[in-house]
Design an enzyme around this catalytic site. Sequence first.
Site, PDB file in Angstrom:
ATOM      1  N   ASP A 137       0.829  -1.201   0.000  1.00  0.00           N
ATOM      2  CA  ASP A 137       0.000   0.000   0.000  1.00  0.00           C
ATOM      3  C   ASP A 137       0.873   1.264   0.000  1.00  0.00           C
ATOM      4  OD1 ASP A 137      -2.321   1.819   0.837  1.00  0.00           O
ATOM      5  OD2 ASP A 137      -3.277  -0.141   1.020  1.00  0.00           O
ATOM      6  N   HIS A 167      -3.810   6.046   3.720  1.00  0.00           N
ATOM      7  CA  HIS A 167      -4.562   4.872   3.281  1.00  0.00           C
ATOM      8  C   HIS A 167      -3.983   3.575   3.844  1.00  0.00           C
ATOM      9  CE1 HIS A 167      -5.837   1.715   0.380  1.00  0.00           C
ATOM     10  NE2 HIS A 167      -6.953   2.425   0.299  1.00  0.00           N
ATOM     11  N   ASN A 257     -14.262   0.378  -6.586  1.00  0.00           N
ATOM     12  CA  ASN A 257     -15.293   1.295  -6.096  1.00  0.00           C
ATOM     13  C   ASN A 257     -16.120   1.927  -7.213  1.00  0.00           C
ATOM     14  OD1 ASN A 257     -14.260   0.840  -3.517  1.00  0.00           O
ATOM     15  ND2 ASN A 257     -13.001   2.683  -3.528  1.00  0.00           N
ATOM     16  N   TYR A 271      -8.236 -11.449 -10.962  1.00  0.00           N
ATOM     17  CA  TYR A 271      -7.443 -12.646 -11.203  1.00  0.00           C
ATOM     18  C   TYR A 271      -7.803 -13.744 -10.200  1.00  0.00           C
ATOM     19  CZ  TYR A 271      -4.583  -9.643 -14.189  1.00  0.00           C
ATOM     20  OH  TYR A 271      -4.150  -8.796 -15.169  1.00  0.00           O
ATOM     21  N   SER A 321     -11.345  -0.929  -0.196  1.00  0.00           N
ATOM     22  CA  SER A 321     -10.034  -0.947   0.466  1.00  0.00           C
ATOM     23  C   SER A 321     -10.165  -1.343   1.927  1.00  0.00           C
ATOM     24  CB  SER A 321      -9.384   0.440   0.406  1.00  0.00           C
ATOM     25  OG  SER A 321      -8.670   0.628  -0.774  1.00  0.00           O
TER      26      SER A 321
END
Length: 389
Positions: A137, A167, A257, A271, A321
């Site tokens: 991140d 974040h 989102n 994936y 997230s």
Amino acid sequence: MKPVEQILSRSVRPRPSRSTERRIVSLRRSGDYRRCLKELAAAGIKPVKSSKALRLICCHAEKKRRWGALHKHPRIAYIEKDAKVSAHGLSASGAKRKSGRVRAACPAKAPWNVCRVQSPPLWPRSRGRGVRVAILDTGIAAHPDLTIAGGTNTIVPGGSYADDNGHGTHVAGIAAATGRGRILGNAPRAALYAVKALDRRGEGYISDIVQGIDWCIAHGIRVINMSFGMPGDSQALRAALRRARRKGIILVASAGNDGRASGGLDVPARYPETIAVAATTRRNRVASFSSRGKGIDIAAPGVNILSTYLNGTYARMSGTSMSAPHVAGGAVLLRGVSPGLKAGAAAARLRKYALRIPGGRSAVGSGLLQVAPAATGLGIRKRASRKSC
């Protein structure tokens, strides 16, 4: 046909400019990979990134040049633009203390969302002690409620993995806040690692992500959380994820989102190597912003989630997230109970024991994450039956 190393060294540029872009080149053979690096070094060109395990070299290239000769060369597996991913978090807001009773089923300092996914009932058996989880991140900031075991910065080699966005710190708290301060995360005793691959804007190149995954493999990480994505595709990222999965790492990714109109999940959640996570509300309904599409595995709370933030503070954020680290923390707990649990088996358990909620598979997958039920029967040794004489 000229040797691939000669064509590559004449095609790349030694430094970035307004007219260049980053491109990833994958070689079919290790020998060609080594010769390319040697040829570039002889020409005074240092690659932006390279991966020996995947035979990848990332370099600067003129945007207007298509590299036709390289694309057609039999020693080249593929060439792709070094695209950017973005964090899947929405804007943060300050955390105000809410008055009111704490329900008996929810331990002190455990936020509603952690209790909703049934992590606390498993804590007497496992709090994730010693299980390594990496937050891939924006980094993780020092915080009273976080214990950071180590990390790396793939944007600036040797640089700090401290968070300059917020974040990554928020995501880390949901996964593994210790409770020494104000809140408990899903796996409070996990060995928490910061892999800084996203910048202060919450963006990062695929090559930085790939290098981060390589680092995780080399350092024995057991669970990776990826709360970011992009709408396109990347063979380099897919190759890195396949390698990580073969090494037994549980890979968790946020769905995106873009809501009902998303047209599908972002990469890497799209994936199959990953556990793709959608977002739910406090009413156990799919969040309006949560991306829909084929491939969602499970859902977890993602609206107005309280967690750790910059400068030792706390904040509320929304987004898929915030949903993904609930699953990552839950996976840590399962491996705390059963260290030998395979990645595929862990994902299957999480899906099997999820709480069925409205929305359908394209919105919430198998349903709402339920960690403690997913540990049913794990870590219990069967006693050998005694034969009577």
